[in-house]
Scaffold this motif. Sequence first.
Motif, short mmCIF file in Angstrom:
data_model
loop_
_atom_site.label_atom_id
_atom_site.label_comp_id
_atom_site.label_asym_id
_atom_site.label_seq_id
_atom_site.Cartn_x
_atom_site.Cartn_y
_atom_site.Cartn_z
N LEU A 138 -1.59 -3.39 3.51
CA LEU A 138 -3.09 -2.99 3.91
C LEU A 138 -3.68 -2.86 2.53
N TRP A 139 -4.87 -3.19 2.34
CA TRP A 139 -5.81 -3.15 1.17
C TRP A 139 -7.31 -3.02 1.56
N ALA A 140 -7.60 -2.00 0.62
CA ALA A 140 -9.24 -1.89 0.95
C ALA A 140 -9.97 -1.73 -0.44
N ASP A 141 -11.16 -2.15 -0.37
CA ASP A 141 -11.87 -1.97 -1.79
C ASP A 141 -13.19 -1.19 -1.40
N GLY A 142 -13.67 -0.70 -2.50
CA GLY A 142 -14.80 0.32 -2.27
C GLY A 142 -15.41 0.64 -3.63
N ARG A 143 -16.82 1.19 -3.54
CA ARG A 143 -17.29 1.52 -4.89
C ARG A 143 -16.59 2.80 -5.39
N THR A 144 -16.19 3.80 -4.56
CA THR A 144 -15.51 4.79 -5.09
C THR A 144 -14.06 4.93 -4.33
N GLY A 145 -13.29 5.80 -4.83
CA GLY A 145 -11.95 5.98 -4.39
C GLY A 145 -12.01 6.70 -2.87
#
Length: 80
Positions: free
Chosen positions: A31-38
């Motif tokens: 699984l992976w996720a991207d965001g502006r903050t952790g």
Amino acid sequence: MIGKQPKRTGGADDRPAQYVSIDLSVFGVRLWADGRTGLEAWRVLYRQSPWMAVGSGAFVALLVGTLVMLGVAIGSEVFG
């Protein structure tokens, strides 16, 4: 002569971009996720798979607890 300064709009273009990516892989499940903050990336990851997110947090807590207990045991043998 006075040089021309570029206009600043005060918007998001003035701030540097930040990008956080979290990648988890356990027993062939990835699984992976991207965001502006952790925190935002963890929220996305939690929405994708709550069990994987909670399990990885529990695993990290277990490892840290084991290392702390090992450090205390070694410290009590050396300095005790």
